[in-house]
Design a protein around this motif. Structure first.
Motif, mmCIF file in Angstrom:
data_model
loop_
_atom_site.group_PDB
_atom_site.id
_atom_site.type_symbol
_atom_site.label_atom_id
_atom_site.label_comp_id
_atom_site.label_asym_id
_atom_site.label_seq_id
_atom_site.Cartn_x
_atom_site.Cartn_y
_atom_site.Cartn_z
ATOM 1 N N GLN B 245 0.872 -1.300 -0.028
ATOM 2 C CA GLN B 245 0.091 0.108 0.136
ATOM 3 C C GLN B 245 1.095 1.343 -0.063
ATOM 4 N N LEU B 246 0.489 2.173 -0.923
ATOM 5 C CA LEU B 246 1.093 3.523 -0.984
ATOM 6 C C LEU B 246 0.207 4.376 -0.278
ATOM 7 N N THR B 247 0.502 5.207 0.645
ATOM 8 C CA THR B 247 -0.086 6.116 1.473
ATOM 9 C C THR B 247 0.221 7.403 1.197
ATOM 10 N N LEU B 268 -9.752 6.772 -0.933
ATOM 11 C CA LEU B 268 -9.741 8.012 -0.247
ATOM 12 C C LEU B 268 -10.139 7.619 1.116
ATOM 13 N N THR B 269 -9.154 7.961 2.219
ATOM 14 C CA THR B 269 -9.474 7.499 3.510
ATOM 15 C C THR B 269 -9.203 8.689 4.606
ATOM 16 N N ASN B 270 -9.363 8.515 5.864
ATOM 17 C CA ASN B 270 -9.016 9.458 6.966
ATOM 18 C C ASN B 270 -9.792 10.862 6.579
ATOM 19 N N ASN B 271 -10.976 10.928 6.481
ATOM 20 C CA ASN B 271 -11.609 12.234 6.298
ATOM 21 C C ASN B 271 -11.135 12.976 5.065
ATOM 22 N N GLY B 272 -10.570 12.055 4.121
ATOM 23 C CA GLY B 272 -10.332 12.831 3.050
ATOM 24 C C GLY B 272 -8.953 13.282 2.699
ATOM 25 N N THR B 273 -8.214 12.984 3.868
ATOM 26 C CA THR B 273 -6.864 13.622 3.961
ATOM 27 C C THR B 273 -5.730 12.637 3.601
ATOM 28 N N GLN B 274 -6.172 11.351 3.033
ATOM 29 C CA GLN B 274 -5.278 10.487 2.719
ATOM 30 C C GLN B 274 -5.728 9.686 1.510
ATOM 31 N N LEU B 275 -4.746 9.407 0.606
ATOM 32 C CA LEU B 275 -5.137 8.506 -0.385
ATOM 33 C C LEU B 275 -4.363 7.313 -0.267
ATOM 34 N N VAL B 276 -5.035 6.065 -0.342
ATOM 35 C CA VAL B 276 -4.194 4.719 -0.276
ATOM 36 C C VAL B 276 -4.367 4.045 -1.424
ATOM 37 N N THR B 286 3.439 -1.368 -11.415
ATOM 38 C CA THR B 286 2.894 -1.226 -10.225
ATOM 39 C C THR B 286 1.663 -0.141 -10.256
ATOM 40 N N GLY B 287 1.910 0.978 -11.307
ATOM 41 C CA GLY B 287 1.127 2.008 -11.558
ATOM 42 C C GLY B 287 1.243 3.286 -10.817
ATOM 43 N N ILE B 288 2.385 3.002 -10.043
ATOM 44 C CA ILE B 288 2.603 4.363 -9.068
ATOM 45 C C ILE B 288 3.143 5.712 -9.802
ATOM 46 N N THR B 289 3.954 5.335 -11.057
ATOM 47 C CA THR B 289 4.385 6.480 -11.499
ATOM 48 C C THR B 289 2.948 7.217 -12.253
ATOM 49 N N ALA B 290 2.258 6.346 -12.890
ATOM 50 C CA ALA B 290 1.203 6.880 -13.410
ATOM 51 C C ALA B 290 0.386 7.875 -12.339
ATOM 52 N N LEU B 291 0.103 7.192 -11.219
ATOM 53 C CA LEU B 291 -0.782 7.842 -10.295
ATOM 54 C C LEU B 291 -0.251 9.043 -9.763
ATOM 55 N N LEU B 292 1.402 9.286 -9.698
ATOM 56 C CA LEU B 292 1.866 10.403 -9.129
ATOM 57 C C LEU B 292 1.717 11.379 -10.406
ATOM 58 N N ASN B 293 1.634 11.030 -11.585
ATOM 59 C CA ASN B 293 1.792 11.892 -12.729
ATOM 60 C C ASN B 293 0.204 12.717 -12.668
ATOM 61 N N ALA B 294 -0.642 11.695 -12.420
ATOM 62 C CA ALA B 294 -2.120 12.062 -12.500
ATOM 63 C C ALA B 294 -2.457 13.201 -11.576
ATOM 64 N N LEU B 295 -1.902 12.716 -10.277
ATOM 65 C CA LEU B 295 -2.109 13.793 -9.202
ATOM 66 C C LEU B 295 -1.233 15.172 -9.449
ATOM 67 N N SER B 296 -0.345 15.006 -10.227
ATOM 68 C CA SER B 296 0.384 16.239 -10.344
ATOM 69 C C SER B 296 -0.165 17.201 -11.336
ATOM 70 N N LYS B 297 -0.990 16.384 -12.443
ATOM 71 C CA LYS B 297 -1.777 17.104 -13.547
ATOM 72 C C LYS B 297 -3.189 17.536 -12.695
#
Lengths: 253, 324
Positions: B245-247, B268-276, B286-297
Motif C-alpha cells: 500500500q502506498l499512502t 480516499l480515507t481518513n476524512n479525505g486527508t489520505q489517498l491509499v 505497479t502504476g505508481i508513476t502513472a498515479l503520481l503523474n495524474a496527481l500532479s496534473k
C-alpha cells in the motif's frame, strides 16, 4: 542397551522414595508391626505352633510377602500413572528408549523399594520373634522374583488405569484379599479339605508357600511348583507389557 | 569474532540445506472418523526454522506428535535423518528435542534434577558445563535448585525448553512455544531459538502467533483441517502473495477522488486527508508513476508518502478464507 536412560528413570524414581520416606517405608513398617501385635500376640497366644514352628515366627514370611506384594503393585502403578496423569510421560515416549528399557527403569525402581521394605520388615520381625532362615539364597530369590513380577503387574495397572480410583481398586480388591487368603497367617493344611482345593486357585498361595519354605523348610506346595508359578506370572506380565508398548495402549494416541 | 563465526556457520548451512525430515502421505484418523491429518507431504531442510501455522484443531500438534513418537500414524510415513519414526524410532528420536504445548513439568523435583534426568533419558553422558550453559541461556541458573512447582508459568516454559536442549538435539520441535508467555519473555525466547538455528539446529515450530512466524521463520507452512494449504519460503511468500500500500498524506482534504485520478486500488480515507493505493508488487507495472503523474496534473499536492506491506497474518487469513 541405553543403560544411561534406564539409570535415569531408575534414579528419578528412587529419588521420590527418599523424598517420601515416611510414606514409602515408615508407613508399611508400622502396619506390619500392628499385624504382629494383632496376629502374633493376640492369636498367637491361642495357636502356639504350626507344623513345629511358633505361630509368631510362622507368620513372618507371610507378613513380608503381604507388604512386598502390596508395595510392588502400588509403587510401580503410581510410578507410571503419575507421569501419565501430569503429562510428563511425553518425555519418556519421545526419548530413544525401547519398551524393555522403560520397563526396567520403572519396574526396577519399584521392585528395589519393595525389596528394601521386605528386608526392613524382616529385620523388624527379628526384634519380636526368634528367626532363622534355612535357605537364605532361596529366600532372596523368591523375594526378588516376587518383587519384580508384582511390580510388573503394578506397572500394567498404572498404564491401564485412567483415574485414581482404578489405580487403587486392584490392590484393594484383588491383591490384599488374595494375600490374606493365600496363607499369610495360616497353613493351607489348617483349612477344611474343600477350601484347600479352592485355595489352590489363588496364585499367591504358591508365592507365600515357596517363601515360607526358604525360612522353615515347610510348604503347602512343592517349592519347584512355587518357582514355576512365579516364573509363569512374570512371563504373562512381560507379554502384556510388550503388547502395551507395541500397540501404544493408553500411552500413544 | 563470535558474530562472524556464527555467520559462517549459517552460510554453510544455507549451502547444504539437505532434507532432515521427510513426511509422505501421512494420515491420522482418531476414533472412527475424525481425520486429523489428510495425506500430509512435507520436507524440512537441515538448519532452517520452519513455522507451521494453522488455527486451533488444524492438525499441527498431531503432526509433531507423530514425528516425535507420541502419536501413532494411521498411514503414510515420516523419516528423520532418513530413519523411519516407527521402524527405526531409536535412531530417529535420538536427534529430536520436543517442547510440548502444555506446561507438563514435574512438580516436586528441582530444575537441575529434572534437566539432568532429560539428558539421561537420551543416553547422554552427564555434562555439567552444558547443563549450566543451557540454564544460563534461559535465565534459569539462579533457580536451578528451586522445585518446579515454585516457578512461574513463564519459567516452567523455559524449563521445558531447557529439558529439550539438555540432550543437544539436532532438531527441535516447539509446539506453540510462546503460548501464554508475556511479550518480553516471548522476544527473549525468539532470541534463544535464533541462536540455536545459528548453531545449526533445525527448528520446527507451530504457532498461531503470526508475528512469531514472521519474525523467525525461514519457511512457512499453513495447515487447515488436516491439509497443508501451502509451504513456501517466508520472504517469497510475502513477496508473492503480499500486496503493498502506498499512502499519501494530502496537503488539503478532498471530498472525492477526481475522475482523472481515480483508478483501481485507490481509495480516499481518513476524512479525505489520505489517498491509499494498493498495488501488486509482482505486477510488471505497479502504476505508481502513472498515479503520481495524474496527481500532479490534477494539482493535488501531498505532504508525505509511505509504503507498507501485507503482513503474514493477512496472507494467512486470506488463504484460510479462500479454502473455506
Amino acid at each position: 542397551m541405553n543403560l544411561r536412560a534406564v539409570k535415569a528413570i531408575y534414579m528419578f524414581e528412587m529419588m521420590r522414595t527418599w523424598r517420601t520416606l515416611a510414606q514409602s517405608i515408615v508407613a508399611p513398617v508400622i502396619s506390619t508391626i500392628l499385624y504382629f501385635i494383632v496376629f502374633g500376640a493376640a492369636i498367637g497366644s491361642r495357636i502356639t505352633e504350626v507344623e513345629g514352628v511358633s505361630y509368631g515366627t510362622f507368620i513372618v514370611p507371610g507378613l513380608i510377602m503381604l507388604s512386598v506384594l502390596n508395595q510392588s503393585v502400588s509403587n510401580a502403578s503410581f510410578g507410571i500413572y503419575f507421569p501419565r496423569f501430569i503429562g510428563t510421560i511425553y518425555e519418556v515416549l519421545t526419548a530413544p528408549i525401547s519398551f524393555y528399557e522403560i520397563t526396567l527403569g520403572y519396574v526396577g525402581a519399584a521392585a528395589t523399594k519393595s525389596i528394601i521394605l521386605g528386608l526392613i520388615i524382616l529385620a523388624t520381625a527379628g526384634l519380636f520373634v526368634p528367626l532363622e532362615i534355612a535357605h537364605p539364597w532361596w529366600m532372596a530369590l523368591f523375594l526378588v522374583l516376587t518383587a519384580f513380577s508384582f511390580s510388573l503387574f503394578g506397572f500394567i495397572i498404572g498404564i491401564w488405569a485412567d483415574n485414581w480410583e482404578k489405580l487403587q481398586i486392584v490392590p484393594m480388591l484383588l491383591i490384599t484379599p488374595l494375600a490374606f487368603l493365600g496363607g499369610s497367617f495360616y497353613s493351607v493344611s489348617m483349612l477344611p479339605p474343600a477350601w484347600q482345593t479352592v485355595t489352590m486357585f489363588n496364585p499367591i498361595v504358591y508365592l507365600i508357600s515357596g517363601f515360607r519354605w526358604s525360612f522353615f523348610e515347610i510348604s503347602d506346595v512343592p517349592v519347584e511348583l512355587s518357582l514355576t508359578m512365579v516364573g509363569l506370572f512374570m512371563l504373562l506380565c512381560l507379554v502384556a507389557v510388550w503388547w502395551i508398548f507395541k500397540t501404544g495402549y493408553r500411552l500413544r494416541d | 569474532m563470535q558474530i562472524s563465526n556464527v555467520a559462517v556457520v549459517r552460510e554453510e548451512h544455507n549451502i547444504s540445506m539437505s532434507v532432515v525430515i521427510e513426511i509422505n502421505d501421512l494420515t491420522k484418523v482418531y476414533g472412527d472418523n475424525l481425520e486429523a491429518l489428510k495425506g500430509i507431504n512435507l520436507e524440512i531442510r537441515r538448519g532452517e526454522i520452519f513455522a507451521l501455522l494453522g488455527p486451533n484443531g488444524a492438525g499441527k500438534t498431531t503432526l509433531i506428535g507423530i514425528i516425535c513418537g507420541i502419536v501413532n500414524p494411521s498411514s503414510g510415513s515420516a523419516r528423520v535423518n532418513g530413519f523411519d519414526v516407527q521402524k527405526d524410532y531409536l535412531k530417529s528420536r535420538a536427534v529430536i528435542g520436543y517442547v510440548p504445548q502444555e506446561l507438563t513439568t514435574e512438580t516436586f523435583e528441582s530444575v537441575m534434577d529434572t534437566v539432568k534426568y532429560s539428558r539421561g533419558l537420551f543416553g547422554k553422558k552427564p555434562d555439567a558445563a552444558h547443563i549450566e550453559k543451557v540454564l544460563r541461556a534461559l535465565s534459569l541458573w539462579d533457580r536451578k535448585d528451586s522445585s518446579i512447582m515454585s516457578l512461574s508459568g513463564g519459567m516452567k516454559r523455559r524449563v521445558l525448553i531447557a529439558k529439550a536442549l539438555s540432550h543437544e538435539p539436532e532438531i527441535l520441535f516447539l509446539d506453540e512455544p510462546t503460548a501464554g508467555v508475556d511479550v518480553e519473555l516471548r522476544k527473549e525466547m525468539w532470541g534463544v531459538v535464533r541462536n540455536l538455528r545459528d548453531n545449526g539446529v533445525t527448528i520446527f515450530l507451530t504457532t498461531h502467533y503470526i508475528e512469531e512466524a514472521e519474525q523467525m521463520a525461514d519457511r512457512v507452512g499453513v495447515i487447515d483441517q488436516g491439509q497443508l494449504v501451502l509451504v513456501e519460503d517466508k520472504d517469497s511468500l510475502m513477496r508473492k502473495l503480499g500486496s503493498k500500500q502506498l499512502t499519501l498524506d494530502l496537503h488539503k482534504s478532498l471530498k472525492s477522488i477526481p475522475k482523472t485520478v481515480a483508478r483501481k486500488g485507490l481509495t480516499l480515507t481518513n476524512n479525505g486527508t489520505q489517498l491509499v493505493y494498493s498495488y501488486d508488487t509482482k505486477a510488471e507495472r505497479t502504476g505508481i508513476t502513472a498515479l503520481l503523474n495524474a496527481l500532479s496534473k490534477a494539482k493535488i499536492k501531498f505532504r508525505d508518502l509511505s509504503t507498507s506491506q501485507s503482513s503474514l497474518e493477512d496472507i494467512f487469513i486470506s488463504l484460510v478464507e479462500k479454502k473455506k
